[in-house]
Design an enzyme around this catalytic site. Structure first.
Site, PDB file in Angstrom:
ATOM      1  N   THR A 116      87.872-105.864 -19.274  1.00  0.00           N
ATOM      2  CA  THR A 116      86.874-106.657 -18.536  1.00  0.00           C
ATOM      3  C   THR A 116      85.749-105.807 -17.952  1.00  0.00           C
ATOM      4  OG1 THR A 116      86.570-107.965 -16.513  1.00  0.00           O
ATOM      5  CG2 THR A 116      88.431-106.503 -16.534  1.00  0.00           C
ATOM      6  N   TYR A 140      91.948-107.129  -9.510  1.00  0.00           N
ATOM      7  CA  TYR A 140      91.922-107.547 -10.918  1.00  0.00           C
ATOM      8  C   TYR A 140      91.302-106.441 -11.774  1.00  0.00           C
ATOM      9  CZ  TYR A 140      90.177-109.826 -15.135  1.00  0.00           C
ATOM     10  OH  TYR A 140      89.866-110.117 -16.435  1.00  0.00           O
TER      11      TYR A 140
END
Ligand code: UDP
Length: 323
Positions: A116, A140
């Protein structure tokens, strides 16, 4: 090829499975169904299990003897990761460690990882290239960065061939309307905006005081089918002996939260009720990537790059579900 797809019942994973099946490959879904949907795992066999359960992964590898692995299984909500970091470290990091232990013992198999842009943190400049320092600002992002680190280390220690695809914001849905984005609870912008357009709760804008032209956060939205296509390309690249490494998947165009809402109003022909809220912890002001490396090395060309087409596909999916 037979490909073990962890998280294949989830949003991006199920679209990758469809792309694999359409290209003549067999996806074997490995998913614990904690957030995925059984009916999204429709393109090959489904094996239920946790990535952290090395013995179970090993059993599935022995049974299906895949040629490669695509690893999507993870939690992916920035706000939730800030509120409950250990959930993310346990699921995303420990889970990946279990999977990788089994895969390296069995294989090592070519490994494509769903990473990501959240691994970059607050960028020094946009667009962000792969060589930009990775300094996440939320758990995250850290959880995905740790897995990238594991891959690099296993590449050195066990000759694991790997690609990490760092996608910017996954958007849209399968244009055939067969599968789509379904998080429960939903936290992502586009599906929430579309729910608001359908008469649901107003969309809350998380912060209007960012240093951006309209004060709201900017993101680079990438169609999930284009992301799925990049996974197939990464697989072919590794099988052909390509060097391990990371690739951004981006459209190189940023859209603010307010622009997303305006696009949804245009596409749906409806007014979207809006509420202004506070900033959400863990959100960088602007994330826009360059995908020059994926274009040059993987031959990746996004075909559904406009916000309107992404929103239109998501809208078709949403309406088909709740008729
Ligand atoms: N966002 C928002 N309201 C919402 C959900 C998201 O304003 O209800 C904003 C969020 O702050 C971010 C952008 O929309 O700037 C995209 O958020 P999303 O959760 O979809 O993806 P992320 O960028 O966190 O991966």
């Amino acid at each position: 090829m037979k490909v073990l797809v962890t998280g294949g019942a989830g949003f991006v994973g199920s679209h990758a499975c469809k792309a694999l099946a359409l290209s003549g490959h067999e996806p074997v879904v490995y998913d614990n169904l904690s957030r995925g949907h059984r009916d999204a795992a429709r393109f090959g066999p489904l094996e239920i299990g946790d990535t952290a359960d090395k013995t179970r992964v090993r059993e599935v590898l022995e049974r299906h003897r895949p040629d490669a692995v695509m690893h999507f299984a993870a939690f992916a909500a920035v706000g939730e990761s800030v509120e409950n970091p250990l959930l993310y470290y346990r699921n995303n990091v420990t889970g990946s460690a279990g999977l990788l232990e089994a895969v390296t013992e069995f294989g090592p198999l070519p490994f494509v990882f769903s990473s990501t842009c959240a691994t970059y943190g607050v960028p020094d400049q946009v667009p962000i290239g792969e060589d930009h320092p990775q300094r996440p600002i939320n758990p995250y992002g850290f959880s995905k960065l740790f897995v990238e680190r594991m891959l690099a280390d296993l590449g050195a220690s066990h000759r694991l061939p790997w690609v990490a695809l760092r996608y910017f914001n996954a958007a849209g849905s399968d244009p055939d309307g067969e599968i789509g984005e379904r998080h429960d609870p939903e936290t992502h912008l586009i599906p929430l905006v579309l729910e608001a357009a359908r008469g649901g709760a107003p969309i809350q804008i998380f912060g209007t005081d960012y240093d951006t032209p309209d004060g709201t956060c900017i993101r680079d939205y990438v169609h999930v089918m284009d992301i799925a296509d990049a996974h197939l390309r990464a697989l072919d690249y590794l099988i052909a002996g390509g060097a391990s490494g990371a690739f951004n998947l981006a459209n190189e165009r940023g859209h603010s939260v307010k622009e997303v809402i305006a696009a949804a109003e245009r596409v749906c022909g409806r007014t979207v009720p809006v509420k202004i809220g506070a900033r959400r912890a863990g959100d960088p002001p602007a994330l826009v990537g360059t995908a020059a490396r994926a274009r040059a090395v993987l031959g990746w060309t996004p075909t559904r790059s406009g916000l309107d087409v992404q929103i239109a596909d998501a809208w078709t999916w949403l309406r088909s579900r709740n008729r």
